[in-house]
Design a protein around this motif. Structure first.
Motif, PDB file in Angstrom:
ATOM      1  N   TYR A 129       0.901  -1.088   0.042  1.00 54.21           N
ATOM      2  CA  TYR A 129      -0.074  -0.252  -0.025  1.00 54.21           C
ATOM      3  C   TYR A 129       0.980   1.293   0.121  1.00 54.21           C
ATOM      4  N   ILE A 130       0.205   2.368  -0.481  1.00 55.30           N
ATOM      5  CA  ILE A 130       0.920   3.616  -0.599  1.00 55.30           C
ATOM      6  C   ILE A 130       0.111   4.372   0.598  1.00 55.30           C
ATOM      7  N   ILE A 131       0.787   4.931   1.651  1.00 55.95           N
ATOM      8  CA  ILE A 131      -0.002   5.619   2.492  1.00 55.95           C
ATOM      9  C   ILE A 131       0.515   6.893   2.939  1.00 55.95           C
ATOM     10  N   MET A 132      -0.445   7.872   3.029  1.00 55.65           N
ATOM     11  CA  MET A 132      -0.398   9.183   3.514  1.00 55.65           C
ATOM     12  C   MET A 132      -1.010   9.557   4.650  1.00 55.65           C
ATOM     13  N   LEU A 133      -0.245   9.934   5.614  1.00 55.79           N
ATOM     14  CA  LEU A 133      -0.880  10.532   7.287  1.00 55.79           C
ATOM     15  C   LEU A 133      -0.476  11.977   7.051  1.00 55.79           C
ATOM     16  N   THR A 134      -1.629  12.596   7.071  1.00 55.37           N
ATOM     17  CA  THR A 134      -1.747  14.139   7.295  1.00 55.37           C
ATOM     18  C   THR A 134      -2.305  14.408   8.702  1.00 55.37           C
ATOM     19  N   LEU A 135      -1.800  14.171   9.885  1.00 58.68           N
ATOM     20  CA  LEU A 135      -2.470  14.173  11.091  1.00 58.68           C
ATOM     21  C   LEU A 135      -1.506  14.774  12.038  1.00 58.68           C
ATOM     22  N   ALA A 136      -2.182  15.443  13.135  1.00 58.62           N
ATOM     23  CA  ALA A 136      -1.286  15.820  14.209  1.00 58.62           C
ATOM     24  C   ALA A 136      -0.593  15.006  14.823  1.00 58.62           C
ATOM     25  N   ASP A 137      -0.809  13.666  14.987  1.00 60.60           N
ATOM     26  CA  ASP A 137       0.003  12.816  15.735  1.00 60.60           C
ATOM     27  C   ASP A 137       0.142  11.582  14.529  1.00 60.60           C
ATOM     28  N   ILE A 145      -0.831   1.966  11.824  1.00 60.60           N
ATOM     29  CA  ILE A 145      -0.690   1.247  10.665  1.00 60.60           C
ATOM     30  C   ILE A 145       0.108  -0.015  10.787  1.00 60.60           C
ATOM     31  N   ASP A 146       1.263   0.059  11.531  1.00 59.36           N
ATOM     32  CA  ASP A 146       2.082  -1.150  11.842  1.00 59.36           C
ATOM     33  C   ASP A 146       1.615  -2.178  12.184  1.00 59.36           C
ATOM     34  N   GLN A 147       0.343  -2.147  13.071  1.00 60.50           N
ATOM     35  CA  GLN A 147      -0.369  -3.265  13.614  1.00 60.50           C
ATOM     36  C   GLN A 147      -1.272  -3.772  12.589  1.00 60.50           C
ATOM     37  N   TYR A 148      -1.796  -3.094  11.762  1.00 63.42           N
ATOM     38  CA  TYR A 148      -2.901  -3.514  10.914  1.00 63.42           C
ATOM     39  C   TYR A 148      -2.463  -3.804   9.466  1.00 63.42           C
ATOM     40  N   ILE A 149      -0.992  -3.248   8.961  1.00 62.22           N
ATOM     41  CA  ILE A 149      -0.874  -3.493   7.672  1.00 62.22           C
ATOM     42  C   ILE A 149       0.710  -4.060   7.870  1.00 62.22           C
ATOM     43  N   PRO A 150       0.931  -5.575   8.010  1.00 62.52           N
ATOM     44  CA  PRO A 150       2.156  -5.816   8.133  1.00 62.52           C
ATOM     45  C   PRO A 150       3.111  -5.510   7.067  1.00 62.52           C
ATOM     46  N   ARG A 151       4.516  -5.134   7.505  1.00 62.60           N
ATOM     47  CA  ARG A 151       5.692  -4.645   6.585  1.00 62.60           C
ATOM     48  C   ARG A 151       6.147  -6.232   5.889  1.00 62.60           C
ATOM     49  N   THR A 152       6.170  -5.610   4.626  1.00 63.44           N
ATOM     50  CA  THR A 152       6.612  -6.994   3.657  1.00 63.44           C
ATOM     51  C   THR A 152       7.904  -6.807   3.160  1.00 63.44           C
TER      52      THR A 152
END
Length: 152
Positions: A129-137, A145-152
């Motif tokens: 997946y390509i993920i963009m996080l634009t959040l305060a935290d 994300i690390d808990q729900y999308i395993p690194r491959t």
């Protein structure tokens, strides 16, 4: 890969509580990741993006995607956007990534530190997946994300 039992659940260890921080899934669950991230986001004006939103608002060619999970803010109350996009093929990933970079570039809201949050947005690839996080935290969101999308 190994799945931990119940993410962030205390585990008995000689009478002490130890928090599990590893993956809670063995298969990616981007929808659950977004739900978990937004459990603590208290911003108004959030929407889940439709295919039309991706095309019309964000100029992302949805024919390049197999899946997408996007929640975004209107900008009137600040910015809190999460894009989780699965390109149809590895060849499409750079095109999708460039579009996300352009979205980040043009975030010009200056409400509730939105401009700084947009500038600090994280764009990365994980588990196909390509993920963009634009959040305060972003750190907290990244750990989810690390808990729900395993690194491959």
């Amino acid at each position: 890969s190994l799945a931990a039992c119940g993410g962030n659940q205390p585990v008995a260890d000689s009478g002490m509580a130890v928090m599990q921080t590893g993956p809670v899934v063995s298969e990616p669950d981007p929808e659950a990741a977004i739900e978990k991230i937004y459990e603590t986001v208290t911003i108004d004006g959030l929407s889940d993006a439709s295919e039309e939103d991706l095309t019309d608002k964000f100029f992302i060619d949805t024919s390049l995607l197999d899946e997408f999970y996007v929640r975004y803010s209107s900008g009137r109350f600040g910015v809190a956007d999460v894009f989780i996009l699965k390109p149809s093929s590895p060849d499409d990933a750079p095109k999708v990534r460039v579009k996300l970079s352009r979205i980040k570039e043009f975030e010009n809201y200056d409400v509730y530190d939105s401009y700084q949050i947009a500038q600090d947005a994280q764009i990365f690839e994980q588990g196909g997946y390509i993920i963009m996080l634009t959040l305060a935290d972003t750190e907290g969101a990244r750990s989810i994300i690390d808990q729900y999308i395993p690194r491959t």
